[in-house]
Design a protein around this motif. Sequence first.
Motif, PDB file in Angstrom:
ATOM      1  N   GLU A   1      12.490 -15.236 -17.659  1.00 53.71           N
ATOM      2  CA  GLU A   1      11.103 -15.024 -18.073  1.00 53.71           C
ATOM      3  C   GLU A   1      10.398 -14.033 -17.146  1.00 53.71           C
ATOM      4  OE1 GLU A   1       7.223 -17.820 -18.949  1.00 53.71           O
ATOM      5  OE2 GLU A   1       9.212 -18.625 -19.448  1.00 53.71           O
ATOM      6  N   THR A   2      10.673 -14.131 -15.851  1.00 53.51           N
ATOM      7  CA  THR A   2      10.080 -13.203 -14.887  1.00 53.51           C
ATOM      8  C   THR A   2      10.509 -11.769 -15.175  1.00 53.51           C
ATOM      9  OG1 THR A   2       9.977 -14.876 -13.140  1.00 53.51           O
ATOM     10  CG2 THR A   2      10.016 -12.585 -12.435  1.00 53.51           C
ATOM     11  N   ILE A   3      11.789 -11.575 -15.388  1.00 55.47           N
ATOM     12  CA  ILE A   3      12.322 -10.235 -15.650  1.00 55.47           C
ATOM     13  C   ILE A   3      11.736  -9.669 -16.943  1.00 55.47           C
ATOM     14  CG2 ILE A   3      14.440  -8.996 -16.262  1.00 55.47           C
ATOM     15  CD1 ILE A   3      15.850 -10.990 -14.225  1.00 55.47           C
ATOM     16  N   ALA A   4      11.620 -10.504 -17.969  1.00 52.92           N
ATOM     17  CA  ALA A   4      11.021 -10.055 -19.229  1.00 52.92           C
ATOM     18  C   ALA A   4       9.541  -9.737 -19.046  1.00 52.92           C
ATOM     19  CB  ALA A   4      11.199 -11.127 -20.302  1.00 52.92           C
ATOM     20  N   TYR A   5       8.844 -10.573 -18.278  1.00 51.56           N
ATOM     21  CA  TYR A   5       7.406 -10.410 -18.055  1.00 51.56           C
ATOM     22  C   TYR A   5       7.097  -9.090 -17.347  1.00 51.56           C
ATOM     23  CZ  TYR A   5       2.651 -11.820 -16.625  1.00 51.56           C
ATOM     24  OH  TYR A   5       1.287 -11.906 -16.426  1.00 51.56           O
ATOM     25  N   LEU A   6       8.013  -8.649 -16.481  1.00 50.32           N
ATOM     26  CA  LEU A   6       7.782  -7.420 -15.704  1.00 50.32           C
ATOM     27  C   LEU A   6       8.552  -6.218 -16.253  1.00 50.32           C
ATOM     28  CD1 LEU A   6       7.966  -8.920 -12.089  1.00 50.32           C
ATOM     29  CD2 LEU A   6       5.910  -8.310 -13.384  1.00 50.32           C
TER      30      LEU A   6
ATOM     31  N   ALA B   1       0.834  -1.209   0.000  1.00 45.44           N
ATOM     32  CA  ALA B   1       0.000   0.000   0.000  1.00 45.44           C
ATOM     33  C   ALA B   1       0.867   1.257   0.000  1.00 45.44           C
ATOM     34  CB  ALA B   1      -0.928  -0.007   1.213  1.00 45.44           C
ATOM     35  N   GLY B   2       1.960   1.218   0.768  1.00 46.75           N
ATOM     36  CA  GLY B   2       2.859   2.365   0.796  1.00 46.75           C
ATOM     37  C   GLY B   2       3.648   2.512  -0.490  1.00 46.75           C
ATOM     38  N   VAL B   3       4.114   1.405  -1.033  1.00 44.50           N
ATOM     39  CA  VAL B   3       4.901   1.432  -2.274  1.00 44.50           C
ATOM     40  C   VAL B   3       4.040   1.895  -3.449  1.00 44.50           C
ATOM     41  CG1 VAL B   3       6.079  -0.027  -3.972  1.00 44.50           C
ATOM     42  CG2 VAL B   3       6.539  -0.346  -1.530  1.00 44.50           C
ATOM     43  N   ALA B   4       2.805   1.397  -3.504  1.00 46.16           N
ATOM     44  CA  ALA B   4       1.934   1.652  -4.668  1.00 46.16           C
ATOM     45  C   ALA B   4       1.612   3.133  -4.870  1.00 46.16           C
ATOM     46  CB  ALA B   4       0.642   0.850  -4.537  1.00 46.16           C
ATOM     47  N   LYS B   5       1.753   3.933  -3.829  1.00 45.01           N
ATOM     48  CA  LYS B   5       1.521   5.376  -3.953  1.00 45.01           C
ATOM     49  C   LYS B   5       2.473   6.020  -4.957  1.00 45.01           C
ATOM     50  CE  LYS B   5      -1.662   6.542  -0.792  1.00 45.01           C
ATOM     51  NZ  LYS B   5      -2.861   7.333  -1.099  1.00 45.01           N
ATOM     52  N   HIS B   6       3.599   5.363  -5.221  1.00 48.71           N
ATOM     53  CA  HIS B   6       4.672   5.989  -5.995  1.00 48.71           C
ATOM     54  C   HIS B   6       4.853   5.414  -7.390  1.00 48.71           C
ATOM     55  CE1 HIS B   6       6.145   8.251  -2.477  1.00 48.71           C
ATOM     56  NE2 HIS B   6       5.645   7.224  -1.811  1.00 48.71           N
ATOM     57  N   TYR B   7       4.025   4.440  -7.759  1.00 51.91           N
ATOM     58  CA  TYR B   7       4.177   3.810  -9.069  1.00 51.91           C
ATOM     59  C   TYR B   7       2.820   3.669  -9.748  1.00 51.91           C
ATOM     60  CZ  TYR B   7       8.761   2.682  -7.185  1.00 51.91           C
ATOM     61  OH  TYR B   7      10.003   2.790  -6.628  1.00 51.91           O
ATOM     62  N   LYS B   8       2.791   3.933 -11.040  1.00 49.53           N
ATOM     63  CA  LYS B   8       1.550   3.785 -11.800  1.00 49.53           C
ATOM     64  C   LYS B   8       1.367   2.356 -12.290  1.00 49.53           C
ATOM     65  CE  LYS B   8       1.327   8.568 -13.437  1.00 49.53           C
ATOM     66  NZ  LYS B   8       1.327   9.467 -14.632  1.00 49.53           N
ATOM     67  N   ASN B   9       2.482   1.634 -12.392  1.00 48.37           N
ATOM     68  CA  ASN B   9       2.422   0.290 -12.990  1.00 48.37           C
ATOM     69  C   ASN B   9       3.363  -0.650 -12.225  1.00 48.37           C
ATOM     70  OD1 ASN B   9       1.121  -1.239 -14.958  1.00 48.37           O
ATOM     71  ND2 ASN B   9       2.836  -1.079 -16.383  1.00 48.37           N
ATOM     72  N   LEU B  10       3.098  -0.783 -10.932  1.00 46.76           N
ATOM     73  CA  LEU B  10       3.971  -1.538 -10.050  1.00 46.76           C
ATOM     74  C   LEU B  10       3.953  -3.036 -10.355  1.00 46.76           C
ATOM     75  CD1 LEU B  10       5.781  -1.509  -7.456  1.00 46.76           C
ATOM     76  CD2 LEU B  10       3.673  -1.922  -6.152  1.00 46.76           C
ATOM     77  N   GLY B  11       5.129  -3.641 -10.393  1.00 49.88           N
ATOM     78  CA  GLY B  11       5.246  -5.093 -10.516  1.00 49.88           C
ATOM     79  C   GLY B  11       5.537  -5.713  -9.168  1.00 49.88           C
ATOM     80  N   VAL B  12       5.162  -6.990  -9.007  1.00 48.60           N
ATOM     81  CA  VAL B  12       5.401  -7.697  -7.745  1.00 48.60           C
ATOM     82  C   VAL B  12       5.919  -9.098  -8.031  1.00 48.60           C
ATOM     83  CG1 VAL B  12       4.346  -8.692  -5.680  1.00 48.60           C
ATOM     84  CG2 VAL B  12       3.652  -6.418  -6.442  1.00 48.60           C
ATOM     85  N   ILE B  13       7.023  -9.446  -7.388  1.00 50.74           N
ATOM     86  CA  ILE B  13       7.523 -10.827  -7.397  1.00 50.74           C
ATOM     87  C   ILE B  13       7.220 -11.415  -6.029  1.00 50.74           C
ATOM     88  CG2 ILE B  13       9.554 -12.323  -7.524  1.00 50.74           C
ATOM     89  CD1 ILE B  13      10.795 -10.257  -9.452  1.00 50.74           C
ATOM     90  N   TRP B  14       6.400 -12.465  -6.016  1.00 54.35           N
ATOM     91  CA  TRP B  14       5.961 -13.112  -4.780  1.00 54.35           C
ATOM     92  C   TRP B  14       6.700 -14.437  -4.666  1.00 54.35           C
ATOM     93  CZ3 TRP B  14       2.838 -10.242  -1.761  1.00 54.35           C
ATOM     94  CH2 TRP B  14       2.243 -10.851  -0.646  1.00 54.35           C
ATOM     95  N   TYR B  15       7.779 -14.440  -3.896  1.00 51.93           N
ATOM     96  CA  TYR B  15       8.675 -15.591  -3.770  1.00 51.93           C
ATOM     97  C   TYR B  15       8.216 -16.379  -2.553  1.00 51.93           C
ATOM     98  CZ  TYR B  15      13.344 -17.717  -4.552  1.00 51.93           C
ATOM     99  OH  TYR B  15      14.384 -18.559  -4.856  1.00 51.93           O
TER     100      TYR B  15
END
Length: 297
Positions: A208-213, A106-120
Amino acid sequence: MKKEISIVGVPMDLGQTRRGVDMGASAIRYAGVVERIQNIGYNVEDLGDICIEREFQINENEKLKNLEQVVKVCHELAGKVDNIIEKKSFPLVLGGDHSIAIGTLAGVAKHYKNLGVIWYDAHGDLNTEETSPSGNIHGMSLAASLGHGHSSLVNLYGEYPKVKKENVVIIGARSLDEGEKELIQKEGIKVFTMHEIDRMGMTAVMEETIAYLSHTDGVHLSLDLDGLDPHDAPGVGTPVMGGLSYRESHLAMEMLAESGMITSAEFVEVNPILDEKNKTAIAAVALMGSLFGEKLK
């Protein structure tokens, strides 16, 4: 990555039922996280821990255990992460259980219009109160961040999904509930299960992850230590056999470091009570070293 890193500890165990994970941030600090990152060349500011009040309600909702307290802590965390990014620093959050990701994102999303997330993670954390077998909010954090679930979680620190479904990659999944599988299918969420990782190899998975995001304007890494095999990370509350190896995880972090795409991160679910000589916290710190560009030569 930014040369300034700000650490926040969140000693919360309210998102699940196994005590001890509230000591995770302390265990990670004890394992030398500040010194490790400073030695790579970063300026590290440790902002200490968020204060967690333990006031259990008598008539709590079993479908959403400790909801009010989790929301309160996550809202405070969101504000801290927001301020860290405002100061042009990299937020590094130490858990605590995985429910804290609701606040971090929620805090991070304030600063990005198109935020990516890697859920490890071994788990999808894609349950809602309707699908969760346990009512533990640490299994709902990604769902809430995608806009699914209770309004107080979904709308925390801003009424919007914090991340788009096409901007999420789950890596290491091997324990998914039926409701989570349905949501993955319905939303078309990108998931690399252990089956795919074994078949493809970690190098191909990360490429593939890096390309996808690559189209995103920032990427948050949410790393649950139970993503690793219990042999390498025994100190977690929900261990699942057959996980990612220590070596595979280092390779993943090194490739993310080379990509330069990670703009915030959290390491969660370290439980020293269940650990062996702080092995899991030590692994977490070592992985942070690789994520921040530590090299052998």
